[in-house]
Motif scaffolding. Structure first.
Motif, mmCIF file in Angstrom:
data_model
loop_
_atom_site.group_PDB
_atom_site.id
_atom_site.type_symbol
_atom_site.label_atom_id
_atom_site.label_comp_id
_atom_site.label_asym_id
_atom_site.label_seq_id
_atom_site.Cartn_x
_atom_site.Cartn_y
_atom_site.Cartn_z
ATOM 1 N N PHE A 23 1.515 -2.760 11.901
ATOM 2 C CA PHE A 23 1.945 -4.251 11.183
ATOM 3 C C PHE A 23 2.968 -3.652 12.330
ATOM 4 O O PHE A 23 3.439 -3.167 13.179
ATOM 5 C CB PHE A 23 2.395 -3.816 9.813
ATOM 6 N N VAL A 26 5.912 -0.957 12.881
ATOM 7 C CA VAL A 26 5.313 -0.137 12.089
ATOM 8 C C VAL A 26 3.984 0.189 13.074
ATOM 9 O O VAL A 26 2.944 0.053 12.494
ATOM 10 C CB VAL A 26 5.659 -0.243 11.157
ATOM 11 N N ALA A 28 1.394 2.104 11.422
ATOM 12 C CA ALA A 28 0.896 2.131 9.428
ATOM 13 C C ALA A 28 -0.238 3.778 9.708
ATOM 14 O O ALA A 28 0.000 4.668 9.270
ATOM 15 C CB ALA A 28 0.353 1.198 8.659
ATOM 16 N N ASN A 48 6.223 9.180 1.510
ATOM 17 C CA ASN A 48 6.703 8.099 1.417
ATOM 18 C C ASN A 48 6.141 7.123 2.455
ATOM 19 O O ASN A 48 6.607 7.873 3.638
ATOM 20 C CB ASN A 48 7.447 7.493 0.965
ATOM 21 N N ALA A 50 3.225 7.453 4.306
ATOM 22 C CA ALA A 50 2.903 7.495 6.151
ATOM 23 C C ALA A 50 1.469 7.286 6.216
ATOM 24 O O ALA A 50 0.359 7.811 6.466
ATOM 25 C CB ALA A 50 2.276 9.839 5.048
ATOM 26 N N GLY A 51 1.168 6.206 5.216
ATOM 27 C CA GLY A 51 0.321 5.693 5.957
ATOM 28 C C GLY A 51 -1.359 5.487 4.560
ATOM 29 O O GLY A 51 -1.893 5.055 4.962
ATOM 30 N N LYS A 52 -0.548 6.416 3.695
ATOM 31 C CA LYS A 52 -2.006 6.900 2.489
ATOM 32 C C LYS A 52 -2.404 5.336 2.346
ATOM 33 O O LYS A 52 -3.254 5.145 2.339
ATOM 34 C CB LYS A 52 -1.295 7.479 1.232
ATOM 35 N N THR A 54 -2.111 2.714 2.722
ATOM 36 C CA THR A 54 -2.341 2.054 4.268
ATOM 37 C C THR A 54 -3.992 1.946 4.722
ATOM 38 O O THR A 54 -5.433 1.186 4.865
ATOM 39 C CB THR A 54 -1.727 1.323 5.431
ATOM 40 N N TYR A 63 -7.273 -4.565 4.744
ATOM 41 C CA TYR A 63 -7.137 -4.306 5.805
ATOM 42 C C TYR A 63 -8.515 -4.492 6.292
ATOM 43 O O TYR A 63 -9.445 -3.770 6.203
ATOM 44 C CB TYR A 63 -5.898 -3.543 6.032
ATOM 45 N N ASN A 413 7.571 -5.879 0.975
ATOM 46 C CA ASN A 413 6.499 -4.865 2.174
ATOM 47 C C ASN A 413 6.912 -3.588 2.282
ATOM 48 O O ASN A 413 5.717 -3.168 3.580
ATOM 49 C CB ASN A 413 5.962 -5.781 3.699
ATOM 50 N N LEU A 414 7.961 -3.504 1.851
ATOM 51 C CA LEU A 414 8.559 -1.827 2.437
ATOM 52 C C LEU A 414 7.675 -1.275 1.335
ATOM 53 O O LEU A 414 7.023 -1.480 0.532
ATOM 54 C CB LEU A 414 9.480 -1.736 2.194
ATOM 55 N N SER A 415 7.025 0.471 1.321
ATOM 56 C CA SER A 415 6.061 0.990 0.921
ATOM 57 C C SER A 415 7.230 1.576 -0.113
ATOM 58 O O SER A 415 8.311 1.002 -0.449
ATOM 59 C CB SER A 415 5.821 2.074 1.654
HETATM 60 N N1 LIG Z 1 1.868 -5.712 5.005
HETATM 61 C C1 LIG Z 1 2.873 -5.027 5.246
HETATM 62 N N2 LIG Z 1 3.989 -5.456 6.267
HETATM 63 C C2 LIG Z 1 5.043 -4.148 6.990
HETATM 64 N N3 LIG Z 1 4.470 -2.948 7.079
HETATM 65 C C3 LIG Z 1 3.625 -2.628 5.976
HETATM 66 C C4 LIG Z 1 2.662 -3.277 5.132
HETATM 67 N N4 LIG Z 1 2.377 -2.585 4.163
HETATM 68 C C5 LIG Z 1 2.737 -1.298 4.974
HETATM 69 N N5 LIG Z 1 3.669 -0.822 5.818
HETATM 70 C C6 LIG Z 1 4.626 0.304 6.412
HETATM 71 O O1 LIG Z 1 3.360 0.977 6.764
HETATM 72 C C7 LIG Z 1 3.897 2.531 6.162
HETATM 73 C C8 LIG Z 1 2.910 2.887 5.598
HETATM 74 O O2 LIG Z 1 3.216 2.614 3.990
HETATM 75 P P1 LIG Z 1 2.095 2.826 2.847
HETATM 76 O O3 LIG Z 1 0.481 2.773 3.593
HETATM 77 O O4 LIG Z 1 2.453 2.069 2.070
HETATM 78 O O5 LIG Z 1 2.789 4.472 2.936
HETATM 79 P P2 LIG Z 1 2.342 5.388 1.664
HETATM 80 O O6 LIG Z 1 1.404 4.893 1.063
HETATM 81 O O7 LIG Z 1 1.669 6.294 2.524
HETATM 82 O O8 LIG Z 1 3.888 5.667 1.161
HETATM 83 C C9 LIG Z 1 4.790 2.052 5.968
HETATM 84 O O9 LIG Z 1 5.893 1.844 7.207
HETATM 85 C C10 LIG Z 1 5.154 0.709 5.447
HETATM 86 O O10 LIG Z 1 6.797 0.217 5.002
#
Ligand SMILES: Nc1ncnc2c1ncn2[C@@H]1O[C@H](COP(=O)(O)OP(=O)(O)O)[C@@H](O)[C@H]1O
Ligand SMILES: [Mg+2]
Lengths: 525, 354
Positions: A23, A26, A28, A48, A50-52, A54, A63, A413-415
């Motif tokens: 992203f 980032v 992911a 949190n 870590a990209g799980k 995603t 995606y 968009n933050l986790s």
């Molecule tokens: N749609 C998005 N746009 C921008 N950044 C994103 C988006 N989705 C997730 N992220 C970023 O990608 C990283 C992994 O997120 P995520 O997969 O939700 O983590 P987890 O589920 O392991 O807590 C985080 O830093 C998050 O902020």
């Protein structure tokens, strides 16, 4: 990096090779290898962010990966949409449910499904749903409206929806975060039955005990990369925690005061006197609650979710004015309104951050200004100074240790864990007298939970009164000086944490009043 | 290999670039179709350009079209910022025109007094017209979309009745309009009156209020998540009421400017869809009060070009289709602006089988 070796003769259901997903600003996922075999439950662990989520969204076609490939039953696969994934037998139940609240269970199960009979009457759909429910061992009420169901029941509908479409790989994203312990047990036995049929499960969870109990193997992600896969029986919770965070997590007794800590106050900071609240249907959701919170102490509130905790936190933070009874702030009748409470130093970490603590479409700057926009430097003489708001946001983000590439980008968009950290930090800033925190560790990984607990202890040592609502008894016992137990809107008892044991709290949570020294209105030390 | 990925936000730069491309594409498509039907595209194109931006007369016309569009566009934009839609700009425009005409026709006095009074009366009438939808929304949660829309028809008929009935022109006996109002907004440049710069200033002022005041911040948060507004103790209901009344006032002011600046009478049908076009302007402006100005300019250009084309024997329906095409292409451009290339993965890749 440890490459899991597939057992001879059983090709993995799903294999990921070198998956990358980026992203803006980032990483992911980067270079993730992973495999799941038929007849196993694989736990996916990680802090949190870590990209799980995603990674699982890549697997289910939400995606597209930026690099790498997916191999399904030995053949390369690409999913342009979740519909394609489910047709290939890969189904996911998300962290935030995706059901239509106004529809019945049967309608939700049949929505967007090629096998739904045309022009079927509700009775037909319900009969089909009942059959499916028996076939897969997920009891649901086909004619109930989804909006009337508890979180656990909604989750059963979600899972049944996926299983009905003949999923062979079921992906669950933090499924137990919203469940009561009993519901979680039911879920696990259903998952075991599913596994026994030669199917596979990927489960994301932060609760290490659960991971130890349910999974066959564990894969850990850190910073978007796979740091390894282990047989669960070779793991210990402690080793998993350390691998996840990349350092040892030492359990601390948070009840111990630091040197020079402010003593427990003598006059209560915040008090309720015989407070009752009714919901719009006239049902009493809070009955005759009396309690005091003193500066420099942590008051834990235990209870099964839905027993008046929400109303209690809303009364304590001025969001709800009681129908009967009195709210005292520092011994005086509290000024009305959440804004006045916040200005008098009451911080509030609410239980559903996306619905109330944040404005998801707005940026980090706007969201971090929510509590301080009225006063200088941001506010004053009716103005909103964006540069001061940005400075504040930077400060909070720094303290919360969250990486924000763009302060104007929607916080949606933050986790989930990062959202929670930001809200917690924002509220701790204004909590000069009281902090009311409802389920603050929901959705946080253990590293972040430990950090949050340390913050709470620091705040307490500064003399702030903390009300901590939680379902996790260990968390409560570890932090609280006193523990109140809620049942059906009543405060059953307030116990000193020293002589509170899990058994006794458990009984009180179930509505059984056994203690000798327990006053019905909630005694105060 | 570069991939394109959809992002949740679209940077203004990309939106502008794609919209420019959309306009070019629209011009090419329309030009192509006109050429196919045997018209001389270059002659038509030159005519359109000359009679819009290429001549003083055309520029004056553009400004006259823009004035009400900026105001009705701003009226819809302010409500969209709090998550509501005022579809009743047309009706409030009429009420503004009625209020202004009432004062202008029946309250003689020095212009310096009468003109502000006309504006005040217009604003009061516009607010009165939106007050019921506002209260129904704020206190009972009734959708403002339906209520504001329905009142448009009432307002349109009320205007016809006044203009042909009690306020009809008894001097010239004109059928569908009131008598001439002598007090007029002074002219600034040709037929362009002071309402034009005033409307631009109002849009800029609104933008400043929305961005730089705590009131604007509260509106923003309330629109983004009412739950968060409640949590922060913001007076949500008060903000909804204020924003909707402001919206009614803006649309009504457009009506007053039209009466006192351009038409100088109350006329049935004089709102001429400006209220509805305000919705289009607001959609083009994407919730930004400042962007209402270029959006209104574009809308004015389309209207003006349409009129020119009609004088060249192009059917009014064809003009309508062209308008639709332009808006459709712009919507597509807006969507495309969400896509950006993402860097290929190669730079940081290490061996997969380490
Ligand atoms: N749609 C998005 N746009 C921008 N950044 C994103 C988006 N989705 C997730 N992220 C970023 O990608 C990283 C992994 O997120 P995520 O997969 O939700 O983590 P987890 O589920 O392991 O807590 C985080 O830093 C998050 O902020
Ligand atoms: Mg997640």
């Amino acid at each position: 990096m440890e490459m899991p070796s597939a057992a001879p003769g059983t090709p993995p259901v799903l294999q990921l090779v070198g998956i990358c997903k980026y992203f803006p600003g980032v990483i992911a996922n980067e270079d993730v290898n992973l495999d799941v075999r038929p007849g196993e439950i694989l736990a996916l662990l990680g802090e949190n962010g870590a990209g799980k989520s995603t990674l699982m969204n890549v697997v289910t076609g939400i995606y597209q990966p930026d690099a790498g490939e997916m191999i399904l039953d030995g053949y390369g696969a690409e999913f342009a949409s979740p519909q394609e994934a489910i047709r290939a037998g890969v189904g996911m139940v998300h962290q935030h449910f995706k059901l239509v609240p106004a529809f019945t269970v049967a309608e939700n199960i049949h929505l967007g499904w090629s096998e739904t009979p045309r022009n079927a009457s509700p009775a037909v759909l319900e009969a089909r749903t009942r059959a499916l429910s028996e076939q897969f061992g997920f009891p649901v009420n086909p004619s109930a409206r989804v909006e009337d169901l508890s979180a656990g029941e909604q989750q059963r509908v979600e899972i049944l929806r996926v299983l009905a479409r003949r999923a062979r790989l079921l992906i669950l994203d933090e499924p137990t975060a919203v469940l009561t312990p009993a519901e979680a047990r039911d879920l696990f036995s259903a998952l075991r039955a599913f596994r026994a049929g030669g199917n596979a499960v990927i489960i994301i969870s932060h609760k290490l005990d659960e991971v130890m109990e349910i999974s066959d193997r564990v894969t850990i992600l850190r910073g978007g990369r796979n740091v390894g896969t282990w047989e669960t029986r070779e793991c210990s919770p402690r080793m998993l925690a350390a691998t996840m965070v990349g350092r040892e997590i030492v359990p601390q007794d948070m009840r111990a005061r630091s040197e020079g800590a402010a003593p427990r106050g003598v006059a209560p900071e915040l008090s309720l006197r015989g407070v009752s609240v009714r919901d719009e249907r006239g049902v009493e959701t809070l009955s005759d609650v009396t309690l005091d919170v003193f500066g420099g102490e942590i008051l834990g509130i235990a209870g099964v979710a839905g027993n008046g905790q929400r109303e209690l936190t809303e009364v304590l933070t001025g969001l709800l004015s009681p129908e009967r009874g009195e709210v005292l702030l520092g011994g005086q009748t509290a000024p009305p309104g959440a804004d006045a409470f916040a200005r008098s130093g009451v911080g509030h970490i609410p239980q559903d951050r996306l619905h109330s603590a944040l404005a998801p479409p707005l940026g980090t700057t706007d969201n971090m200004a929510l509590r301080e926009y009225r006063a200088p430097p941001i506010g004053g003489s009716g103005l909103f100074r964006a540069d001061a708001a940005l400075a504040l946001a930077r400060e909070i983000v720094g303290l919360a240790e969250v990486r924000i590439p763009d302060f104007g980008a929607p916080v949606r968009n933050l986790s989930g864990g990062n959202q929670q950290r930001l809200v917690a930090r924002r509220e701790m800033r204004i909590a000069s007298r009281v902090l009311v925190a409802a389920y603050p560790s929901r959705g946080l990984d253990i590293g972040a939970i430990a950090t949050m607990h340390r913050y709470f202890a620091e705040l307490r040592d500064k003399g702030v009164a903390i009300v901590l609502v939680s379902e996790d008894l260990e968390e409560l016992l570890n932090l609280s000086d006193r523990i109140g137990v809620m049942f059906h809107g009543r405060l059953m008892a307030t116990l000193d944490a020293e002589d509170a044991d899990i058994e006794r709290i458990g009984l009180l949570m179930g509505g059984r009043d056994v203690g000798e020294d327990v006053a019905s209105g909630g005694g105060v030390a | 290999m570069t991939r394109f990925q959809r992002f949740p936000t679209a940077p203004a730069r990309l939106v502008l670039a794609w919209r420019a491309a959309a306009l070019v594409a629209a011009a090419l498509i329309v030009g192509g179709l006109l050429a196919l039907s045997g018209r001389d595209v270059f002659v038509l194109g030159e005519l359109v350009l000359r009679s819009t931006v290429g001549s003083r007369f055309g520029l004056e016309d553009l400004a006259l079209f823009m004035t009400p569009l900026v105001l009705t566009g701003a009226a819809v934009t302010v409500t969209s910022r709090i998550g509501l839609w005022n579809i009743g700009g047309e009706g409030q425009f009429y009420l503004g025109a009625i209020g202004a005409a009432g004062v202008g026709l029946y309250m003689p006095g020095p212009q310096i007094v009468v003109l502000p009074l006309m504006a005040l009366a217009a604003i009061a009438c516009g607010m009165a017209w939106i007050v019921v939808p506002t209260l129904a929304r704020a206190y009972a949660g009734v959708s403002e979309i339906i209520t504001t829309l329905l009142l448009n028809f009432v307002a349109g008929l009320l205007t016809y009745w006044l203009a042909t009935g009690p306020w009809r022109d008894r001097v010239t006996g004109a059928l569908a309009s009131s008598g001439r109002i002598s007090d007029a907004i002074p002219e600034l440049w040709g037929v362009v009156h002071w309402g034009f710069p005033l409307s631009l200033a109002i849009a800029a002022g609104l933008a400043a209020i929305m961005t730089w005041t705590s009131w604007g911040y509260e509106v923003r948060v309330s629109g983004a998540n009412p739950g968060a507004a409640r949590y922060a103790g913001m007076p949500m209901r008060g903000r909804v009421i204020a924003v909707m009344l402001l919206s009614g006032a803006l649309a009504a002011l457009a009506g007053m400017f039209e009466v006192a600046g351009t038409v100088h009478r109350l006329q049935g049908g004089m709102a001429d869809n400006f209220g509805y076009l305000g919705i289009v302007v607001a959609v083009l402006a994407r919730r930004s009060c400042l962007a209402v100005i270029p959006a209104a300019l574009l809308m004015a250009l389309i209207l003006d070009a349409g009129i020119v084309l009609q004088t060249q024997q192009l059917a009014a329906t064809a003009v309508l289709a062209i308008t639709g095409l332009v808006l459709l292409l712009i919507a597509i451009g807006d969507e495309l602006a969400h896509y950006r290339p993402v860097a290929p993965a190669s730079s940081t890749r290490s061996g997969a089988a380490a």
